[in-house]
Design a protein around this motif. Structure first.
Motif, PDB file in Angstrom:
ATOM      1  N   LYS A 216       0.308   0.076 -14.222  1.00 55.92           N
ATOM      2  CA  LYS A 216       1.460   0.728 -13.599  1.00 55.92           C
ATOM      3  C   LYS A 216       1.241   2.218 -13.795  1.00 55.92           C
ATOM      4  O   LYS A 216       1.565   2.773 -14.835  1.00 55.92           O
ATOM      5  CB  LYS A 216       2.748   0.245 -14.251  1.00 55.92           C
ATOM      6  N   LEU A 217       0.611   2.826 -12.808  1.00 56.35           N
ATOM      7  CA  LEU A 217       0.099   4.186 -13.013  1.00 56.35           C
ATOM      8  C   LEU A 217       1.185   5.257 -13.097  1.00 56.35           C
ATOM      9  O   LEU A 217       0.896   6.397 -13.455  1.00 56.35           O
ATOM     10  CB  LEU A 217      -0.931   4.549 -11.935  1.00 56.35           C
ATOM     11  N   LEU A 244      -2.144  -3.760  -3.358  1.00 60.69           N
ATOM     12  CA  LEU A 244      -1.161  -3.004  -4.142  1.00 60.69           C
ATOM     13  C   LEU A 244       0.254  -3.503  -3.846  1.00 60.69           C
ATOM     14  O   LEU A 244       1.065  -3.666  -4.766  1.00 60.69           O
ATOM     15  CB  LEU A 244      -1.269  -1.504  -3.831  1.00 60.69           C
ATOM     16  N   ILE A 260      -6.751  -0.308  -4.807  1.00 61.31           N
ATOM     17  CA  ILE A 260      -6.239   1.073  -4.763  1.00 61.31           C
ATOM     18  C   ILE A 260      -6.186   1.667  -6.169  1.00 61.31           C
ATOM     19  O   ILE A 260      -6.640   2.791  -6.408  1.00 61.31           O
ATOM     20  CB  ILE A 260      -4.820   1.091  -4.151  1.00 61.31           C
ATOM     21  N   VAL A 261      -5.653   0.895  -7.101  1.00 65.20           N
ATOM     22  CA  VAL A 261      -5.545   1.377  -8.482  1.00 65.20           C
ATOM     23  C   VAL A 261      -6.949   1.555  -9.073  1.00 65.20           C
ATOM     24  O   VAL A 261      -7.202   2.506  -9.812  1.00 65.20           O
ATOM     25  CB  VAL A 261      -4.663   0.412  -9.309  1.00 65.20           C
ATOM     26  N   GLU A 264      -8.261   4.840  -7.764  1.00 66.39           N
ATOM     27  CA  GLU A 264      -7.568   5.986  -8.398  1.00 66.39           C
ATOM     28  C   GLU A 264      -8.018   6.194  -9.842  1.00 66.39           C
ATOM     29  O   GLU A 264      -8.301   7.324 -10.253  1.00 66.39           O
ATOM     30  CB  GLU A 264      -6.051   5.748  -8.379  1.00 66.39           C
ATOM     31  N   LEU A 298     -10.743   4.271   1.591  1.00 65.70           N
ATOM     32  CA  LEU A 298      -9.753   4.944   0.736  1.00 65.70           C
ATOM     33  C   LEU A 298     -10.432   6.004  -0.128  1.00 65.70           C
ATOM     34  O   LEU A 298      -9.936   7.126  -0.259  1.00 65.70           O
ATOM     35  CB  LEU A 298      -9.053   3.911  -0.164  1.00 65.70           C
TER      36      LEU A 298
ATOM     37  N   TYR B   9      -0.688  13.065   1.162  1.00 60.69           N
ATOM     38  CA  TYR B   9      -1.350  12.041   0.338  1.00 60.69           C
ATOM     39  C   TYR B   9      -0.283  11.288  -0.423  1.00 60.69           C
ATOM     40  O   TYR B   9       0.758  11.853  -0.771  1.00 60.69           O
ATOM     41  CB  TYR B   9      -2.316  12.735  -0.643  1.00 60.69           C
ATOM     42  N   SER B  12      -0.742   5.437  -5.732  1.00 58.11           N
ATOM     43  CA  SER B  12      -0.194   4.105  -6.009  1.00 58.11           C
ATOM     44  C   SER B  12       1.089   4.219  -6.818  1.00 58.11           C
ATOM     45  O   SER B  12       2.014   3.441  -6.632  1.00 58.11           O
ATOM     46  CB  SER B  12      -1.229   3.263  -6.753  1.00 58.11           C
ATOM     47  N   ALA B  13       1.149   5.210  -7.722  1.00 55.87           N
ATOM     48  CA  ALA B  13       2.353   5.373  -8.544  1.00 55.87           C
ATOM     49  C   ALA B  13       3.555   5.683  -7.653  1.00 55.87           C
ATOM     50  O   ALA B  13       4.628   5.100  -7.823  1.00 55.87           O
ATOM     51  CB  ALA B  13       2.130   6.482  -9.563  1.00 55.87           C
ATOM     52  N   ARG B  16       4.605   2.592  -5.807  1.00 62.95           N
ATOM     53  CA  ARG B  16       5.354   1.682  -6.684  1.00 62.95           C
ATOM     54  C   ARG B  16       6.816   2.133  -6.795  1.00 62.95           C
ATOM     55  O   ARG B  16       7.733   1.313  -6.729  1.00 62.95           O
ATOM     56  CB  ARG B  16       4.755   1.650  -8.090  1.00 62.95           C
ATOM     57  N   ILE B  44      -3.367   4.856   3.981  1.00 62.33           N
ATOM     58  CA  ILE B  44      -3.091   4.362   2.619  1.00 62.33           C
ATOM     59  C   ILE B  44      -2.032   3.246   2.677  1.00 62.33           C
ATOM     60  O   ILE B  44      -2.144   2.243   1.984  1.00 62.33           O
ATOM     61  CB  ILE B  44      -2.666   5.521   1.682  1.00 62.33           C
ATOM     62  N   ILE B  47      -3.965   0.142   3.915  1.00 58.77           N
ATOM     63  CA  ILE B  47      -4.879  -0.421   2.926  1.00 58.77           C
ATOM     64  C   ILE B  47      -4.096  -1.098   1.790  1.00 58.77           C
ATOM     65  O   ILE B  47      -4.484  -2.154   1.298  1.00 58.77           O
ATOM     66  CB  ILE B  47      -5.835   0.683   2.389  1.00 58.77           C
ATOM     67  N   SER B  48      -2.985  -0.487   1.408  1.00 57.50           N
ATOM     68  CA  SER B  48      -2.208  -1.056   0.299  1.00 57.50           C
ATOM     69  C   SER B  48      -1.320  -2.210   0.761  1.00 57.50           C
ATOM     70  O   SER B  48      -0.683  -2.859  -0.046  1.00 57.50           O
ATOM     71  CB  SER B  48      -1.337   0.024  -0.325  1.00 57.50           C
ATOM     72  N   PHE B  50       1.346  -1.872   2.367  1.00 56.30           N
ATOM     73  CA  PHE B  50       2.754  -1.468   2.310  1.00 56.30           C
ATOM     74  C   PHE B  50       3.408  -1.517   3.686  1.00 56.30           C
ATOM     75  O   PHE B  50       4.625  -1.562   3.784  1.00 56.30           O
ATOM     76  CB  PHE B  50       2.898  -0.067   1.684  1.00 56.30           C
TER      77      PHE B  50
END
Ligand SMILES: [Zn+2]
Ligand SMILES: [Zn+2]
Lengths: 321, 69
Positions: A216-217, A244, A260-261, A264, A298, B9, B12-13, B16, B44, B47-48, B50
């Motif tokens: 959990k970044l 993600l 993704i994580v 990163e 990515l 940009y 991921s944080a 979330r 993004i 890819i995620s 979302f």
């Protein structure tokens, strides 16, 4: 010195196999693409396959669960986890060694979930007297986990009946140990029942094995410890099981991570090569290929410094570090 | 409605946090949607995955013209 890393199993949770339907679909795709082509020699066929067929037609990501060998450069064998990939690893070692000559194996266990230990009852060197097998891990019930798996209810041969000299070595998170010329440091990870990643260092090279780990970044303290753990690594094998969106919604707290994580964390740590690992068993080769290509894209659009190489683990894959 | 036109940009944080926010809003019978993503942010989101969990629109006007659940 170059270190060779060999993937014997990269699938998460459960081994998977192909079937006739899937095989026929690939053959149809290949034969359709070859129509009207004169492919007279084996070399021409290989050239055609590599240049013109989709990756998912000519490759398989494989179906064995976690087992990754890290060649030590010496006579001892080093590997992470004992998933179903350990069966082929053991057989390959025996095939390459003169009969009766004993060997020493060092296995570093991420945790005791079934997919990470299920290969041990089929690890042939464990049945041969003279072989020495060290199983390292941080869980207090490490040995018990292996004993239970081979309880007569589940398997005909008990752990104590295996002829090799099998020793369990308890490690502590953050405390380095020496094995077969490697300095190995475990790190606690977020996973049901806890899991541990391992950083292997030797001759200025660093390889990180980090599977079954949720991140959990937005928790900066957590992130920083992993950035340090991955710092300047030449290779990071990373749990990229889910998207993600899944890891933050339906599969939140399932103990896994995303591509993704992985990108990163590796970018923040300045790692050189990310290898996507612990593939979701539901995914076919085409979906895994998309995941891999997406991860490369990515990395491209978010790159700020040196490029990060991204590969996706396949059974049988060899990576030179 | 989040107008992301000035965002170049997204990490991921942040995604979330967006998800946590979206869940909070949903529990009060609301919905969060995003609009006018720059191409990189859109990629993004793709890819995620979302794009499957948050309604995404090309423009704020388009988003506001749609009935929200
Ligand atoms: Zn696993
Ligand atoms: Zn697990």
């Amino acid at each position: 010195m170059t270190i060779l890393v060999r993937i014997w199993g990269c699938r998460g949770s459960l081994p998977v196999a192909t079937n006739t339907g899937k095989l026929r679909a690939r053959l149809i795709a290949a034969l359709q693409a070859a129509q009207g082509r004169k492919l007279a020699s084996r070399e021409e066929i290989i050239r055609f396959m590599d240049a013109e067929l989709d990756f998912a037609v000519t490759h398989s990501f494989g179906g064995n669960t976690s087992c990754v060998e890290i060649e030590s450069g010496g006579s001892d064998h080093v590997a992470c986890d004992l998933g179903s990939g350990a069966r082929e690893f053991g057989n390959s070692v025996l095939a390459g060694r003169e009969p009766g000559k004993p060997g020493t194996f060092h296995f570093f266990l991420s945790h005791l979930h079934w997919d990470h230990i299920m290969g041990f009852p089929f690890f042939a060197p464990a049945y041969l007297p003279g072989n020495r097998i060290y199983i390292y891990g941080c869980h207090s019930n490490l040995e018990e986990g292996f004993q239970r798996q081979q309880h007569p209810h589940h398997f005909p041969v008990q752990l104590s009946q295996m002829a090799a000299d099998i020793r369990f070595v308890r490690l502590e998170t953050g405390v380095a140990t020496e094995a077969a010329g490697f300095r190995v440091t475990p790190k606690l990870q977020q996973h049901s029942g806890d899991s541990y990643g391992y950083r292997f260092e030797k001759d200025g090279k660093a390889i990180v094995y980090s599977t079954d780990s949720e991140h959990k970044l937005e928790q900066t303290g957590h992130t920083q410890t992993f950035v340090e753990f991955f710092r300047d690594a030449d290779l990071v094998l990373f749990d990229a099981m889910y998207s993600l969106a899944d890891t933050v919604s339906v599969k939140k707290d399932w103990g896994h991570s995303s591509n993704i994580v992985g990108v990163e964390l590796c970018q923040m740590a300045g790692a050189k090569h990310l290898c996507l690992f612990h593939h979701e068993p539901i995914y076919g080769d085409d979906q895994l290929e998309t995941l891999w290509r997406d991860s490369q894209r990515l990395e491209e659009i978010t790159r700020s410094g040196r490029p990060l190489r991204i590969s996706s683990a396949c059974d049988g894959m060899e990576i030179l570090v | 409605m989040l107008d992301l036109s000035r965002l170049s940009y997204i990490s991921s944080a942040s995604l979330r946090i967006l998800m946590i926010l979206s869940r909070k809003v949903k529990s009060q019978q609301g919905v969060i949607a995003v609009a006018t993503m720059q191409p990189v942010v859109r990629e993004i989101f793709d890819i995620s995955k979302f794009t499957f969990v948050l309604p995404c629109f090309g423009s704020v006007a388009e988003a506001l013209s749609r009935p929200m659940p």
